[in-house]
Design a protein around this motif. Structure first.
Motif, PDB file in Angstrom:
ATOM      1  N   ALA A   1      83.348  67.417 -11.725  1.00  0.00           N
ATOM      2  CA  ALA A   1      82.290  68.347 -12.118  1.00  0.00           C
ATOM      3  C   ALA A   1      81.129  68.296 -11.128  1.00  0.00           C
ATOM      4  N   ALA A   2      81.417  68.632  -9.869  1.00  0.00           N
ATOM      5  CA  ALA A   2      80.396  68.717  -8.820  1.00  0.00           C
ATOM      6  C   ALA A   2      79.603  67.424  -8.673  1.00  0.00           C
ATOM      7  N   GLY A   3      80.233  66.300  -8.985  1.00  0.00           N
ATOM      8  CA  GLY A   3      79.583  65.014  -8.793  1.00  0.00           C
ATOM      9  C   GLY A   3      78.433  64.729  -9.728  1.00  0.00           C
ATOM     10  N   GLU A   4      78.375  65.400 -10.871  1.00  0.00           N
ATOM     11  CA  GLU A   4      77.270  65.166 -11.794  1.00  0.00           C
ATOM     12  C   GLU A   4      77.430  63.816 -12.487  1.00  0.00           C
ATOM     13  N   ALA A   5      76.290  63.304 -13.015  1.00  0.00           N
ATOM     14  CA  ALA A   5      76.301  61.993 -13.667  1.00  0.00           C
ATOM     15  C   ALA A   5      76.984  62.081 -15.026  1.00  0.00           C
ATOM     16  N   ARG A   6      77.744  61.022 -15.326  1.00  0.00           N
ATOM     17  CA  ARG A   6      78.442  60.958 -16.613  1.00  0.00           C
ATOM     18  C   ARG A   6      78.247  59.590 -17.236  1.00  0.00           C
ATOM     19  N   LEU A   7      78.291  59.591 -18.570  1.00  0.00           N
ATOM     20  CA  LEU A   7      78.267  58.345 -19.338  1.00  0.00           C
ATOM     21  C   LEU A   7      79.152  58.560 -20.559  1.00  0.00           C
ATOM     22  N   ASP A   8      80.152  57.721 -20.706  1.00  0.00           N
ATOM     23  CA  ASP A   8      81.099  57.844 -21.817  1.00  0.00           C
ATOM     24  C   ASP A   8      80.944  56.688 -22.785  1.00  0.00           C
ATOM     25  N   VAL A   9      81.312  56.959 -24.045  1.00  0.00           N
ATOM     26  CA  VAL A   9      81.406  55.931 -25.078  1.00  0.00           C
ATOM     27  C   VAL A   9      82.819  56.018 -25.648  1.00  0.00           C
ATOM     28  N   ALA A  10      83.470  54.884 -25.795  1.00  0.00           N
ATOM     29  CA  ALA A  10      84.855  54.878 -26.283  1.00  0.00           C
ATOM     30  C   ALA A  10      84.988  53.932 -27.460  1.00  0.00           C
ATOM     31  N   ALA A  11      85.909  54.303 -28.383  1.00  0.00           N
ATOM     32  CA  ALA A  11      86.200  53.452 -29.551  1.00  0.00           C
ATOM     33  C   ALA A  11      87.668  53.617 -29.911  1.00  0.00           C
ATOM     34  N   PRO A  12      88.331  52.522 -30.312  1.00  0.00           N
ATOM     35  CA  PRO A  12      89.738  52.634 -30.688  1.00  0.00           C
ATOM     36  C   PRO A  12      89.894  53.256 -32.079  1.00  0.00           C
TER      37      PRO A  12
END
Length: 448
Positions: A163-174
């Protein structure tokens, strides 16, 4: 003690020394006050930086807690049952239709960029919001960490490769079955620019240079996580060497905390608060330019210097006026003395001219100074002609019988310090050679 100056005017060296000491004291006081103002301003702004940094750090911790709370929706037993049905029948439209509204609602309620259901190996199954066809390496690693820990995990800020090098932050849970075994994973894709970066950028008071930066170590470099105020560059795109001694961000990644002085990413001198952000590998740098920091103190210093300059000029003018008054008074005294002296001389001359006998006066070397009219007639010399000449040349006397030169009584009077008279049979030889018998006496003239 006074000392003479040019023209007979006298000055007081103690007064001059006192004026110099006063000026030195004024400038020393101004310098001391300037240092105190700078120290006080630095202390106030340091406390302000620390307070703002603490507030922002607490807010980021709370924000991360909210993200983890959002991810805990993955524990919903109904979600686990619906996901199990979807996994058994991946092409079942009814199973997808049951999960899609839930994903949409979760995304909308918490303003996430996307919510994604993924398999244990990181393949997207279903999503809402931003389309996610594949997960990049940081997202897959985050999923694996959450599945292994069987607990929600917040990922690291990274730049998207799609995505055009935009900043990302993910949250994951099982997502686990009733037996606690992981069956799938829930991924929440956060938009850091809407909350995180907005908070970091916000400043509670007007300022031209103050700001907050989130940084972390990346090998031998410091990477700036958020967009920077004075650089037109996207998040996570600005790097600096981690071994730069003055760079405050480099000091932060080397473990320095608290208030420090150094330079920012522009090379500008700053005052900064350094602290780690709890629960992350981020470091927070809250800074303000030193030039702005000391602007108020500098204004006060300028005002102080101006005041000292005014006082100095006033003092110098006062001293000049005092000196002028002293000169004027001195000249007045000199004028009065000269006037009295002239009056005395006129009175003496009038007295001298009024005497019926011939009178001459000399200096201590026996040279003629004054004569009255009678002495001019007797000697044949005018006062103007005789002034400065040796007395024997003007007042030539000889013995009437022997024609020998007679010892001048003026010299004897000066030698003996008493009145001396002429011997009898003394002749005065005038300038034209005529001779007159005279009776004479000489007396010394003493000062006070």
């Amino acid at each position: 003690m006074s000392g003479p100056s040019a023209g007979g005017v006298r000055f007081n060296p103690f007064g001059l020394a006192a004026a110099v000491l006063l000026l030195a004291a004024l400038f020393a006081g101004a310098a001391w006050f300037d240092r105190e103002q700078r120290a006080e301003t630095t202390a106030i702004r340091s406390a302000e930086l620390s307070s703002i940094a603490e507030l922002k750090s607490d807010w980021i911790a709370q924000w991360r807690s909210r993200l983890l709370a959002d991810a805990r929706h993955a524990r919903d037993p109904l979600l686990a049952r619906a996901v199990a049905d979807l996994l058994r029948h991946p092409d079942d439209a009814a199973a997808r239709a049951e999960l899609q509204p839930w994903l949409e609602r979760l995304r909308a309620d918490h303003d996430h960029r996307a919510t994604v259901l993924a398999t244990l190996d990181g393949q997207p199954l279903l999503g809402a919001g931003e389309r996610v066809d594949a997960l990049d390496a940081p997202s897959r690693e985050l999923l694996a960490a959450a599945i292994t820990a069987r607990a929600p995990r917040v990922g690291s800020l990274h730049r998207s490769t799609a995505a055009a090098g935009e900043a990302r932050l993910d949250v994951a849970a099982p997502i686990v079955d009733p037996d606690g075994a992981p069956r799938a994973a829930l991924l929440l894709r956060v938009a850091p620019e809407t909350e995180l970066f907005a908070l970091v950028r916000r400043w509670p008071t007007p300022s031209r240079s103050a700001g907050t930066m989130l940084v972390r170590r990346d090998g031998d470099n410091v990477v700036f996580l958020n967009p920077l105020r004075h650089v037109a560059a996207p998040a996570l795109s600005v790097h600096r060497a981690a071994d730069l001694p003055d760079l405050v961000a480099a000091q932060a990644v080397r473990g320095v905390t608290g208030i420090v002085r150094g330079t920012d990413y522009r090379g500008v001198e700053v005052l900064a608060d350094l602290r780690p952000v709890p629960g992350t590998n981020w470091l927070m740098v809250t800074k303000v330019d030193a030039a702005e920091l000391l602007a108020d103190a500098r204004q006060r210093s300028v005002a102080i210097v101006a005041a000292v300059a005014v006082l100095t000029v006033t003092l110098l003018l006062a001293l000049a006026m005092l000196s002028a008054m002293r000169h004027r008074n001195a000249y007045r005294r000199l004028f009065a003395l000269e006037r009295d002296r002239s009056e005395t001389l006129e009175e003496f001359r009038a007295t001298l001219q009024g005497i019926g006998d011939g009178v001459l006066s000399t200096d201590t070397e026996g040279r003629v100074r004054r004569m009255n009219e009678v002495s001019e007639r007797l000697t044949g010399w005018t006062e103007a002609e005789a002034t400065g000449r040796p007395l024997p040349e003007v007042f030539a006397i000889v013995n009437e019988n022997t024609r020998a030169t007679v010892d001048n009584p003026a010299f004897r009077a000066m030698r003996e310090g008493r009145v001396v008279g002429l011997a009898n049979h003394t002749l005065l030889v005038a300038r034209d050679g005529s001779e007159r018998p005279i009776a004479d006496s000489a007396a010394p003239v003493r000062d006070a």
